[in-house]
Scaffold this motif. Structure first.
Motif, mmCIF file in Angstrom:
data_model
loop_
_atom_site.group_PDB
_atom_site.id
_atom_site.type_symbol
_atom_site.label_atom_id
_atom_site.label_comp_id
_atom_site.label_asym_id
_atom_site.label_seq_id
_atom_site.Cartn_x
_atom_site.Cartn_y
_atom_site.Cartn_z
ATOM 1 N N PRO A 186 0.811 -1.223 0.000
ATOM 2 C CA PRO A 186 0.000 0.000 0.000
ATOM 3 C C PRO A 186 0.844 1.273 0.000
ATOM 4 N N LEU A 187 2.082 1.193 0.480
ATOM 5 C CA LEU A 187 2.910 2.396 0.624
ATOM 6 C C LEU A 187 3.755 2.686 -0.603
ATOM 7 N N MET A 188 4.343 1.622 -1.209
ATOM 8 C CA MET A 188 5.329 1.843 -2.272
ATOM 9 C C MET A 188 4.979 1.151 -3.583
ATOM 10 N N GLY A 189 4.042 0.220 -3.560
ATOM 11 C CA GLY A 189 3.597 -0.416 -4.783
ATOM 12 C C GLY A 189 4.428 -1.617 -5.200
ATOM 13 N N LEU A 190 3.964 -2.288 -6.259
ATOM 14 C CA LEU A 190 4.593 -3.517 -6.739
ATOM 15 C C LEU A 190 6.026 -3.345 -7.249
ATOM 16 N N PRO A 191 6.363 -2.264 -7.957
ATOM 17 C CA PRO A 191 7.713 -2.174 -8.520
ATOM 18 C C PRO A 191 8.822 -2.361 -7.501
ATOM 19 N N VAL A 192 8.631 -1.851 -6.281
ATOM 20 C CA VAL A 192 9.674 -1.968 -5.258
ATOM 21 C C VAL A 192 9.927 -3.429 -4.908
ATOM 22 N N LEU A 193 8.874 -4.244 -4.871
ATOM 23 C CA LEU A 193 9.041 -5.654 -4.532
ATOM 24 C C LEU A 193 9.929 -6.356 -5.564
ATOM 25 N N TYR A 194 9.669 -6.116 -6.844
ATOM 26 C CA TYR A 194 10.487 -6.728 -7.887
ATOM 27 C C TYR A 194 11.924 -6.224 -7.842
ATOM 28 N N LEU A 195 12.110 -4.953 -7.541
ATOM 29 C CA LEU A 195 13.450 -4.377 -7.518
ATOM 30 C C LEU A 195 14.295 -4.993 -6.404
#
Length: 432
Positions: A186-195
């Motif tokens: 909810p805070l940073m979104g999906l892209p951060v997880l992949y990165l």
């Protein structure tokens, strides 16, 4: 009067002996090469789980349907079926360290592609699925090489302890990863997880680089072609214990792994907001949480030699826990049942992996580990498809409960029909 140093030492020995029987056995870490391989899993564990949460969540956000989440199972299964078997043959024919370096690099590259697709807000189900399939291709070749390398790095009697160590540290990442993913979404979104996954995989390359060369040994195939793959199947056909271990894992995972339903259950059963929340993270973290807890207190596992019995009992316990999860009407009860199932799954994994490592010769280990990769990683992906379709048509609770019941029945029938596996005992060796 102060007790003598000899008395103090004597009093400490029973305590250290008791702790050694209860807590995880760390003796394999005395071997530097294995320690490096083990440390590489620490770096990648959290990042891998970020992507494991992000892919189904991204698919569900795009489509709003668990059936599309289940479709990822097909896109992950096909590469595993093809390249898992071929990757096992490659692992027997080439230097396993070099193969690990190449495939780890490929995994990092696909994580970067998933990051780009999410960061650019490309709302294409098929693009995500194709990149995911490519990622699973590299995984299918990497996994047999990694698994086959372990028996070259430590003595055979330490294999159960090494499997417990590897599973425990990976499960620790599997706990932290989903929980952090649930908070960060909810805070940073999906892209951060992949990165994060991409960065972790790049860091792990250094640990793999430090491994010693692992060239093919005498009797290994010269080429990783169809003939080498077929030789592996012929070898399996002559070893019913190996076949039985695969069958039991297929029963447990195909019928009993409900993770494709987690996104829908998190929102509709346990009250997560549409953008994702804590319930989704807890559902993904619960199974590894139980595995990690059992792993910490796994000092007793290497003392049991009836590995066949251990696998059967653990699979039945897994099925019973899945049934409990299907009945659960609160998040914390659901997490409890999934955690108990995770503990049972760790016991099953430790004994099945030890059977495969001990029963197969080195020139065949890559191909046996290739089949192991297909079964262990492919089973849950087939389960994703089945549970996604069943959940969409029957409802999530019914789909989960029926699946757990099929696991219990299937495991009991398999044990009755495969008495050689039930009687299997691990080979013994003198303790160092």
């Amino acid at each position: 009067m102060q007790p003598s140093s000899g008395t103090q030492a004597t009093s400490r020995r029973p305590l250290s002996t008791l702790l050694g029987k209860v807590f995880i056995d760390t003796r394999p870490l005395k071997y530097p090469a294995y320690r490096r391989l083990w440390l590489s899993t620490i770096v990648t564990a959290v990042g891998a789980q970020f992507s494991a949460v992000a892919v189904p969540k991204q698919l569900y956000d795009i489509t709003g349907s668990s059936a599309y989440v289940g479709l990822a199972g097909i896109f992950g299964l096909v590469p595993l079926l093809v390249f898992g078997l071929w990757g096992g043959a490659i692992a027997d024919a080439v230097d396993r360290r070099r193969l690990l370096l190449i495939t780890n690099g490929g995994l990092a590259a696909t994580a970067v592609l998933l990051w780009f697709a999410a960061a650019a807000d490309i709302r294409s189900v098929w693009l995500v699925l194709v990149i995911f399939a490519l990622q699973q291709t590299f995984f299918a070749i990497n996994s047999p090489a990694r698994g086959a390398a372990i028996a070259r790095l430590i003595p055979v009697h330490l294999l159960p302890s090494a499997q417990a160590l590897g599973a425990t540290v990976f499960q620790l990442g599997s706990i932290v990863g989903p929980l952090l993913a649930g908070m960060l979404l909810p805070l940073m979104g999906l892209p951060v997880l992949y990165l994060v996954d991409a960065i972790a995989l790049c860091a792990a390359l250094w640990a793999v680089f430090r491994l010693p060369p692992l060239p093919p040994q005498e009797g290994a195939p010269k080429r990783a072609g169809l003939r080498a793959v077929l030789d592996g199947f012929r070898y399996l056909a002559l070893h019913s214990v190996l076949l039985a271990s695969f069958l039991l894992d297929i029963i447990a995972m195909v019928f009993g792994m409900p993770r494709a339903l987690f996104p829908e259950m998190a929102e509709r059963t346990f009250g997560d907001p549409p953008g994702g929340g804590a319930a989704l993270g807890w559902l993904f973290a619960a199974i590894p949480l139980g595995s990690f807890a059992f792993g910490i207190f796994s000092g007793w596992l290497h003392r049991i030699t009836r590995h066949g019995v251990g696998v059967v009992v653990a699979v039945v316990a897994w099925g019973a826990a899945v049934i409990g999860f299907g009945w659960a009407d609160s998040l914390w009860l659901a997490v409890l049942f999934l955690a108990l199932g995770g503990g049972a799954d760790l016991v099953s994994m430790v004994y099945r992996s030890s059977i495969l490592q001990a029963a197969a010769t080195d020139e065949m280990r890559g191909r046996i580990q290739g089949v192991f990769t297909v079964v262990v990683a492919g089973g849950p992906r087939l389960a994703d498809t089945l549970h996604g379709l069943a959940g969409a048509s029957l409802g999530t609770a019914t789909a989960v409960t029926v699946g757990g019941a099929l696991v219990v029945v299937g495991a009991v029938l398999a044990a009755a029909c495969l008495p050689a596996f039930w009687r299997y005992r691990a080979p013994r060796a003198d303790e160092p």
